[in-house]
Design an enzyme around this catalytic site. Structure first.
Site, PDB file in Angstrom:
ATOM      1  CB  CYS A 187       3.604  -1.808  17.217  1.00  0.00           C
ATOM      2  SG  CYS A 187       5.338  -1.486  16.877  1.00  0.00           S
ATOM      3  N   GLY A 234       5.516  -1.841   7.068  1.00  0.00           N
ATOM      4  CA  GLY A 234       6.849  -2.391   7.280  1.00  0.00           C
ATOM      5  C   GLY A 234       7.783  -1.507   8.078  1.00  0.00           C
ATOM      6  CB  CYS A 253       0.623  -1.221  14.225  1.00  0.00           C
ATOM      7  SG  CYS A 253       0.975  -1.121  12.462  1.00  0.00           S
ATOM      8  CB  SER A 303       7.652   4.708  16.320  1.00  0.00           C
ATOM      9  OG  SER A 303       7.357   5.006  14.994  1.00  0.00           O
ATOM     10  CG  LEU A 304       9.574   7.983  22.688  1.00  0.00           C
ATOM     11  CD1 LEU A 304      10.767   7.079  22.902  1.00  0.00           C
ATOM     12  CD2 LEU A 304       9.925   9.421  23.094  1.00  0.00           C
ATOM     13  CB  CYS A 317       2.479   7.371   3.297  1.00  0.00           C
ATOM     14  SG  CYS A 317       2.866   6.272   4.653  1.00  0.00           S
ATOM     15  CG  ASN A 376      -5.428   6.957  12.617  1.00  0.00           C
ATOM     16  OD1 ASN A 376      -6.258   7.849  12.745  1.00  0.00           O
ATOM     17  ND2 ASN A 376      -4.184   7.184  12.224  1.00  0.00           N
ATOM     18  CB  CYS A 409      -0.512   6.626  11.199  1.00  0.00           C
ATOM     19  SG  CYS A 409       0.314   8.039  10.603  1.00  0.00           S
ATOM     20  CD  GLU A 448      -3.006  -1.038   2.046  1.00  0.00           C
ATOM     21  OE1 GLU A 448      -3.103  -0.096   2.843  1.00  0.00           O
ATOM     22  OE2 GLU A 448      -3.915  -1.823   1.777  1.00  0.00           O
ATOM     23  CB  CYS A 459       5.406  -4.859   9.997  1.00  0.00           C
ATOM     24  SG  CYS A 459       6.705  -4.143  11.037  1.00  0.00           S
TER      25      CYS A 459
HETATM   26  N1  SAH Z   1       7.413   0.823  11.006  1.00  0.00           N
HETATM   27  C1  SAH Z   1       7.769   2.178  11.100  1.00  0.00           C
HETATM   28  C2  SAH Z   1       7.072   3.040  10.084  1.00  0.00           C
HETATM   29  C3  SAH Z   1       5.632   2.720   9.783  1.00  0.00           C
HETATM   30  S1  SAH Z   1       4.483   3.051  11.073  1.00  0.00           S
HETATM   31  C4  SAH Z   1       7.506   2.697  12.506  1.00  0.00           C
HETATM   32  O1  SAH Z   1       6.863   2.018  13.271  1.00  0.00           O
HETATM   33  O2  SAH Z   1       8.004   3.768  12.827  1.00  0.00           O
HETATM   34  C5  SAH Z   1       4.363   4.820  11.014  1.00  0.00           C
HETATM   35  C6  SAH Z   1       3.847   5.450  12.302  1.00  0.00           C
HETATM   36  O3  SAH Z   1       2.491   5.065  12.524  1.00  0.00           O
HETATM   37  C7  SAH Z   1       4.604   5.011  13.544  1.00  0.00           C
HETATM   38  O4  SAH Z   1       4.982   6.139  14.304  1.00  0.00           O
HETATM   39  C8  SAH Z   1       3.608   4.182  14.319  1.00  0.00           C
HETATM   40  O5  SAH Z   1       3.856   4.270  15.713  1.00  0.00           O
HETATM   41  C9  SAH Z   1       2.305   4.808  13.905  1.00  0.00           C
HETATM   42  N2  SAH Z   1       1.132   3.952  14.044  1.00  0.00           N
HETATM   43  C10 SAH Z   1       1.053   2.624  13.916  1.00  0.00           C
HETATM   44  N3  SAH Z   1      -0.210   2.203  14.092  1.00  0.00           N
HETATM   45  C11 SAH Z   1      -0.956   3.308  14.345  1.00  0.00           C
HETATM   46  C12 SAH Z   1      -2.345   3.532  14.577  1.00  0.00           C
HETATM   47  N4  SAH Z   1      -3.230   2.538  14.577  1.00  0.00           N
HETATM   48  N5  SAH Z   1      -2.769   4.797  14.782  1.00  0.00           N
HETATM   49  C13 SAH Z   1      -1.873   5.827  14.737  1.00  0.00           C
HETATM   50  N6  SAH Z   1      -0.563   5.682  14.495  1.00  0.00           N
HETATM   51  C14 SAH Z   1      -0.104   4.425  14.312  1.00  0.00           C
HETATM   52 FE1  SF4 Z   2       5.647  -2.401  12.122  1.00  0.00          FE
HETATM   53 FE2  SF4 Z   2       5.663   0.254  12.424  1.00  0.00          FE
HETATM   54 FE3  SF4 Z   2       3.362  -1.136  12.630  1.00  0.00          FE
HETATM   55 FE4  SF4 Z   2       5.222  -1.314  14.534  1.00  0.00          FE
HETATM   56  S1  SF4 Z   2       4.067   0.522  13.953  1.00  0.00           S
HETATM   57  S2  SF4 Z   2       4.112  -3.034  13.598  1.00  0.00           S
HETATM   58  S3  SF4 Z   2       7.092  -1.222  13.333  1.00  0.00           S
HETATM   59  S4  SF4 Z   2       4.625  -0.922  10.798  1.00  0.00           S
END
Ligand code: SAH
Ligand code: SF4
Length: 430
Positions: A198, A245, A201, A300-301, A187, A378, A421, A123, A194
Site C-alpha cells: 500500500c 503484515g 504505509c 482496510s477500504l 497491536c 500518519n 498505524c 513490532e 508486508c
Molecule cells: N495489513 C493489514 C493490517 C495492518 S495495517 C491491513 O492493511 O489492513 C492496519 C491499518 O493501518 C490499515 O487499515 C491500514 O490501511 C492503516 N495504515 C497503513 N498505513 C497507515 C498510515 N501511514 N497512516 C494511517 N493508517 C495507516
Molecule cells: Fe501491508 Fe497493511 Fe501496510 Fe498495506 S497497510 S502494506 S496490507 S501492512
C-alpha cells in the site's frame, strides 16, 4: 475528477501473487520450539518422549498461563525431565522484548526478537487506553469491564510537556502499578514486513520478509501480558491484528495463533479484531471459521471507489471493492457485531467532501451492519503523501455522521515513537 497519483511510484502489481509464497504453512521458529503448540500437540510430544500425556497439560499451563519463558524454570516438571528435554534441544522459544520505545501518550512500541536463526525483529504496540481501532461495535457489551483509575502520570495536565519521549532500554521489572490503565489494546504483527505494498504505509517499504509462526504471533501477546502483569479474566485487554503484515496472507499461522489465544490463554475472540487489506480468499476462509474462534473483522477500504483504491492499494487490481464486499457478506456476524471499514484519510487524495459522500453511498449500499473507522494518515519518511487538514477530517466525519453512518476517528497513538498505524518499520531511533 480523481487527483493524479502517478507520483506515487511504488506500485507493485505482483503483490497479490506473493500470496502463495507468503502462505507457507505451519512454520515453527525452531525444530523443538514449544510455544505455538496447543495442549494436544504438547501431550503428543510428551508421549513421544516417553512421558504421560498429562505432562502436556502441565507444559501448556506453564507456557500460556504462568508465562514461563525458560524450560529450566518450569518447576511443575521434574528436574530430570527438564534436563532431558533441554539436552534434546527443546526450548520455549518465546519472542523476547528487546527494546521499548515509550510515547508521551503512554503507548509503548516494542522491538520483539524472534528466536529464529535470522533473529528477525517484529513490532508490537501496547496502547494503555486503546485507540478506537478495536471498538468496532457493542457486541461485547455483556463482558464485564474492570475500570481503573486515571492513566499515565505524564498525561495529567500539570505534567504535560514535562515528559520527553525517549527510547527506553528494556528494564527488567514488570510495569504494572495498580490503577494505571482501563482498556488497553495490543497491536500484534503477523508477518515480518508486508508484500501488499500500500502506497501510504511504512511497513510496505520493508517488503515481505517472512511469515511469523503461530507461536511468534501468540508469543507477542504473551510477552506483553507478562511485561504488564495482565491477569486474564480480570483485566480488559483488546487485541488488534493490525501490526506489521497482512494476516490473511499468513492465514493458517494467524488462525492457529487465534486458537491458541482463545483455547490456551483464555481470551475471547470478541476482544480481537483482525484487519485485512482485502485478501478475498482469506476473507472467504475466515467466513467459515466457527464463531468461537473468529475475531471481529475490519477491512482496510481506504477509498470510496476502485479508481482511487487501485492507485493507493495495488491489491485492489486483483480484488476490487465488489469482490471484497461479496466475500465479507459471507461472514455470519454475531448479535450486535459490525464489520469495520477502516478509511485512511490522505490529504487531497481521499479526504475530499465528495469522497465522504461517495463513501457513505458505498457503505450504505452494502446493506451490512457496518461502522467506518477513520484514520488520519500518519506520516513516515519517504512516503509522498500528506496529512489531512484537521478541518478536512472533521468535515469528513460530519458528512458520514450526517449520512447516518456510524463513524469513529482513530486516535493517533504513539506517533512520536513511530508506533501509530502504518508506521511500523522497525525504526530503532524511536
Ligand atoms: N495489513 C493489514 C493490517 C495492518 S495495517 C491491513 O492493511 O489492513 C492496519 C491499518 O493501518 C490499515 O487499515 C491500514 O490501511 C492503516 N495504515 C497503513 N498505513 C497507515 C498510515 N501511514 N497512516 C494511517 N493508517 C495507516
Ligand atoms: Fe501491508 Fe497493511 Fe501496510 Fe498495506 S497497510 S502494506 S496490507 S501492512
Amino acid at each position: 475528477m480523481n487527483k493524479d497519483l502517478s507520483h506515487l511510484v511504488r506500485i507493485d502489481t505482483s503483490a497479490p501473487e506473493s500470496e502463495s509464497q507468503a502462505s507457507v504453512q505451519g512454520q515453527e521458529p525452531s525444530g523443538s520450539a514449544l510455544l505455538g503448540l496447543d495442549s494436544e500437540a504438547l501431550a503428543a510430544r510428551m508421549m513421544r518422549a516417553g512421558e504421560p500425556a498429562w505432562r502436556g497439560r502441565q507444559l501448556a499451563e506453564a507456557l500460556y498461563h504462568q508465562r514461563i519463558a525458560e524450560l529450566s524454570e518450569i518447576t511443575t516438571l521434574p528436574k530430570s525431565l527438564r534436563q532431558r528435554l533441554i539436552a534434546e534441544g527443546w526450548l520455549v522459544a518465546r519472542p523476547a522484548i528487546t527494546q521499548v520505545f515509550q510515547s508521551i501518550d503512554g503507548t509503548e512500541r516494542y522491538l520483539i526478537q524472534c528466536q529464529d536463526p535470522e533473529a528477525e525483529t517484529v513490532e508490537t504496540v501496547w496502547m494503555p487506553e486503546g485507540d478506537d481501532g478495536e471498538s468496532s461495535d457493542d457486541s461485547e457489551a455483556d463482558t464485564p469491564e474492570i475500570l481503573r483509575a486515571p492513566s499515565f502520570p505524564q498525561l495529567l495536565p500539570e505534567n504535560v510537556g514535562k515528559h520527553k519521549p525517549q527510547p527506553a532500554l528494556l528494564h527488567e521489572e514488570k510495569t504494572r502499578p495498580e490503577g494505571r490503565w482501563r482498556r488497553a489494546t495490543i497491536c500484534v504483527s503477523s508477518q515480518v514486513g508486508c508484500a501488499v505494498n500500500c502506497q501510504f504505509c511504512l511497513t510496505a517499504m520493508l517488503g515481505f520478509r517472512r511469515n511469523l509462526s503461530a507461536g511468534e504471533i501468540a508469543g507477542q501477546v504473551i510477552a506483553v501480558f507478562d511485561r504488564h502483569g495482565i491477569e486474564v479474566g480480570r483485566d480488559r485487554v483488546n487485541l488488534v491484528f493490525m501490526g506489521m503484515g497482512e494476516p490473511f496472507l499468513n492465514y493458517d499461522n494467524f488462525m492457529a495463533a487465534v486458537r491458541l489465544l482463545v483455547r490456551e490463554v483464555g481470551l475471547s475472540p470478541q476482544r480481537m479484531t483482525v484487519s485485512t487489506s482485502g485478501i478475498v480468499p482469506g476473507i472467504e476462509r475466515f467466513a467459515r471459521e466457527p464463531a468461537e474462534f473468529r475475531p471481529k473483522l475490519a477491512i482496510s477500504l481506504n477509498a470510496p471507489n476502485d479508481a482511487i483504491r487501485g492507485q493507493i492499494m495495488p491489491i485492489n487490481r486483483k480484488w476490487p471493492i465488489k469482490s471484497v464486499l461479496d466475500a465479507v457478506r459471507q461472514v455470519q456476524l454475531r448479535p450486535r457485531e459490525r464489520i469495520t471499514f477502516e478509511y485512511v484519510l490522505l490529504g487531497g487524495i481521499t479526504d475530499r467532501p465528495e469522497d465522504a459522500l461517495e463513501l457513505a453511498r458505498l457503505v450504505r449500499r452494502t446493506g451490512l451492519p457496518i461502522k467506518v473507522n477513520l484514520i488520519a494518515w500518519n506520516p513516515g519518511p519517504g512516503i509522498p503523501c500528506t496529512m489531512p487538514q484537521l478541518e478536512a477530517v472533521e468535515a469528513f466525519r460530519s458528512a458520514l455522521v450526517g449520512a447516518g453512518i456510524p463513524t469513529s476517528l482513530r486516535q493517533p497513538r504513539g506517533r512520536d515513537i513511530y508506533a501509530a498505524c502504518g508506521q511500523l518499520k522497525r525504526t530503532v531511533e524511536g
